[in-house]
Design an enzyme around this catalytic site. Structure first.
Site, PDB file in Angstrom:
ATOM      1  N   THR A 102       0.836  -1.203   0.000  1.00 41.79           N
ATOM      2  CA  THR A 102       0.000   0.000   0.000  1.00 41.79           C
ATOM      3  C   THR A 102       0.869   1.251   0.000  1.00 41.79           C
ATOM      4  OG1 THR A 102      -1.677  -1.202   1.267  1.00 41.79           O
ATOM      5  CG2 THR A 102      -1.821   1.213   1.264  1.00 41.79           C
ATOM      6  N   ALA A 125       7.170  -2.041   1.257  1.00 39.92           N
ATOM      7  CA  ALA A 125       7.941  -1.394   0.196  1.00 39.92           C
ATOM      8  C   ALA A 125       7.000  -0.668  -0.738  1.00 39.92           C
ATOM      9  CB  ALA A 125       8.759  -2.417  -0.590  1.00 39.92           C
ATOM     10  N   HIS A 158       2.194   6.716 -14.285  1.00 40.39           N
ATOM     11  CA  HIS A 158       1.316   5.610 -13.952  1.00 40.39           C
ATOM     12  C   HIS A 158      -0.024   5.769 -14.674  1.00 40.39           C
ATOM     13  CE1 HIS A 158       4.151   5.000 -10.592  1.00 40.39           C
ATOM     14  NE2 HIS A 158       3.715   3.754 -10.608  1.00 40.39           N
ATOM     15  N   LYS A 162      -4.609   5.688 -10.763  1.00 38.44           N
ATOM     16  CA  LYS A 162      -3.805   5.809  -9.545  1.00 38.44           C
ATOM     17  C   LYS A 162      -4.221   7.062  -8.784  1.00 38.44           C
ATOM     18  CE  LYS A 162       0.954   5.514  -7.838  1.00 38.44           C
ATOM     19  NZ  LYS A 162       0.596   4.459  -6.879  1.00 38.44           N
TER      20      LYS A 162
END
Length: 272
Positions: A102, A125, A158, A162
């Protein structure tokens, strides 16, 4: 089969959730022990394989996170900050590995996760891929080798769904660059340029976020000096790399002492 580590996937209906489920079932190294969705979701009570449009997998989707995690060896979580901190507390109670992909976590969220890590093994991470974590190491080394005559900019791209910016990976890279220079990222981060900004000062690390289409993930770290530029780049074309990395982390965490770890630990790159 029952001797294999049992892994729970949160946010089962999402793109990453479904990819994680497939990765676990195809791995031969773990078994799918449970899948969680939010209360009221259409998938609740259904076999997750059927809900995904395939063959039954013998695991029903549940909204009872406490029960699912209590019977697991690990939980893999790519959801939202509010849900993640709750899952961290449940993983701590169950003493199971919590793998967190997350992003968008606040300082308050991170504090709660750190508290949970006193009782559970947490691997967190901003990006689970091998290539990105190698890029983080290289970024730290290049930043340490170059002085502030080289400006640093982190550019990330992205897909248009997102919801957070900069990406967790961009922040990982910015943090690595700051560490290489021996400074704190929150003191040198520059995320908002607009209008008459004046000339660029020495030292800041700039961030730029691109959102569009179905871009999986692209990250560039630009070191721009007088007469030369160094560009470090990673391009992801398949989200499966994140699922495979998360599964590797869940398996690596079995038997590890409680605490906070990251993918550099998983890949044996800590201190490299």
């Amino acid at each position: 089969m029952s001797d294999l580590p049992g892994i729970v996937v949160t946010g089962a209906s999402g793109r990453m959730g479904q990819m994680l489920i497939r990765a676990i079932c195809d791995s031969g190294r773990a078994r799918l022990a449970g899948v969680i969705e939010r209360p009221g979701h259409d998938w609740i009570g259904q076999d997750v394989g059927t809900a995904m449009g395939g063959a039954p997998l013998g695991v029903a989707v549940t909204d009872d996170a406490l029960d699912a995690i209590a019977h697991a060896h690990a939980v893999i979580d790519f959801t939202a900050p509010a849900a993640t901190v709750e899952f961290a507390a449940l993983a701590a109670q169950a003493r199971c590995v919590h793998v967190i992909g997350t992003t968008g976590l606040t300082e308050a969220d991170l504090a709660r996760i750190s508290a949970a890590a006193r009782h559970a093994t947490i691997v967190r991470a901003g990006n689970m891929s091998l290539g990105v974590n190698l890029l983080v190491q290289i970024t730290r080394q290049v930043a340490a080798a170059l002085d502030e005559d080289f400006d640093i900019e982190v550019i990330e791209a992205h897909h248009n769904q997102k919801v957070d910016a900069p990406s967790g990976t961009a922040l990982m890279l910015g943090e690595a660059a700051a560490e290489g220079r021996g400074v704190a990222l929150d003191r040198v981060s520059d995320r908002a340029r607009e209008g008459i900004t004046g000339k660029r000062e020495r030292g800041p690390i700039g961030f730029h976020a691109i959102r569009g289409g179905d871009i999986v993930g692209e990250h560039d770290v630009l070191f721009a000096g007088q007469g030369e530029r160094i560009v470090l780049r990673h391009v992801a074309t398949d989200r499966a790399i994140f699922a495979r990395g998360a599964l590797k982390a869940a398996l690596w965490g079995q038997g590890k002492k409680p605490g906070e770890y990251d993918m550099l630990d998983v890949l044996g790159l800590t201190g490299a």
